[in-house]
Design a protein around this motif. Structure first.
Motif, PDB file in Angstrom:
ATOM      1  N   ASP A 178       0.830  -1.214   0.000  1.00 39.34           N
ATOM      2  CA  ASP A 178       0.000   0.000   0.000  1.00 39.34           C
ATOM      3  C   ASP A 178       0.862   1.260   0.000  1.00 39.34           C
ATOM      4  O   ASP A 178       0.569   2.229  -0.704  1.00 39.34           O
ATOM      5  CB  ASP A 178      -0.923   0.008   1.226  1.00 39.34           C
ATOM      6  N   VAL A 181       2.406   1.848  -3.433  1.00 39.22           N
ATOM      7  CA  VAL A 181       1.412   2.358  -4.375  1.00 39.22           C
ATOM      8  C   VAL A 181       1.218   3.858  -4.172  1.00 39.22           C
ATOM      9  O   VAL A 181       1.206   4.642  -5.130  1.00 39.22           O
ATOM     10  CB  VAL A 181       0.070   1.615  -4.231  1.00 39.22           C
ATOM     11  N   SER A 184       4.293   5.673  -5.470  1.00 43.74           N
ATOM     12  CA  SER A 184       4.401   5.648  -6.930  1.00 43.74           C
ATOM     13  C   SER A 184       3.405   6.582  -7.600  1.00 43.74           C
ATOM     14  O   SER A 184       3.643   7.082  -8.697  1.00 43.74           O
ATOM     15  CB  SER A 184       4.205   4.222  -7.451  1.00 43.74           C
ATOM     16  N   TRP A 185       2.289   6.827  -6.918  1.00 43.00           N
ATOM     17  CA  TRP A 185       1.274   7.744  -7.446  1.00 43.00           C
ATOM     18  C   TRP A 185       1.498   9.178  -6.984  1.00 43.00           C
ATOM     19  O   TRP A 185       0.723  10.073  -7.319  1.00 43.00           O
ATOM     20  CB  TRP A 185      -0.124   7.291  -7.025  1.00 43.00           C
TER      21      TRP A 185
END
Length: 204
Positions: A178, A181, A184-185
């Motif tokens: 999590d 993610v 990375s965003w």
């Protein structure tokens, strides 16, 4: 590779492990912004990996599963924690990668026989699978054998198990995924929720 972590620092085997980790980190860092080690026990070498990245001026960021659990404990006000895993990982007042968490949370040390049971469970999960009744019964007996509200499943095999318990089972690999993610965003880091493996209601 995980078993090599049990070698003492300075031995040939341990040095070979460190060299391999350094080379792997260097290779991975050339094609990514963030990377992680998907193994709890291997985080014993975290200091060496981070030192190597700094010395080589590698820009890719190493995201630690231990640091991620630390963030989770702080954000969720976790006061005590039982760490399950390999013999090394469960050595919470000694060589465990999670030992540094003792500065923010009370780490509950398990008896030697319970730690031995976990090592056996890890081997059985790998050879017989998580659906095997012997494996399920053994893991259930491990979870039932101690007091503790929060239980960290500090080995990637353990989240495959679904014991019946009211204890909060925390999957650090899910927390790590999590977090990666979010990073990375380009989102604000958040490691709250999404990791509980069991509740008093469903007993999964």
């Amino acid at each position: 590779v995980c078993h090599d972590c049990h070698h003492e620092q300075g031995t040939k085997e341990y040095n070979e492990l460190i060299d391999g980790m350094k080379q792997a980190a260097k290779n991975i860092a050339m094609c990514t912004d963030y990377f992680c080690i998907a193994c709890n026990t291997l985080h014993k070498v975290q200091p060496e990996v981070e030192k190597h990245l700094a010395e080589e001026k590698i820009s890719a960021q190493f995201i630690s599963i231990v640091d991620t659990v630390s963030l989770y404990c702080k954000e969720n006000n976790v006061k005590n924690l039982v760490v399950l895993g390999s013999k090394l990982t469960t050595d919470v007042h000694g060589e465990s990668p999670y030992a540094p968490l003792s500065s923010i949370v009370k780490l509950i040390e398990l008896p030697g026989e319970v730690r031995d049971m976990q090592q056996k469970a890890l081997e059985l999960i790998k050879t017989k699978g998580p659906e095997n009744k012997e494996v399920q019964d053994l893991f259930q007996s491990i979870v039932d054998s101690f007091d503790g509200e929060n239980v960290l499943l500090g080995c990637t095999e353990f989240p495959l198990m679904r014991p019946k318990t009211s204890k909060k089972l925390i999957d650090p690999t899910q927390l790590l995924a999590d977090r990666l993610v979010h990073l990375s965003w380009g989102l604000h880091e958040n490691v709250k929720g999404g990791s509980d493996m069991a509740t008093p209601d469903d007993g999964r």
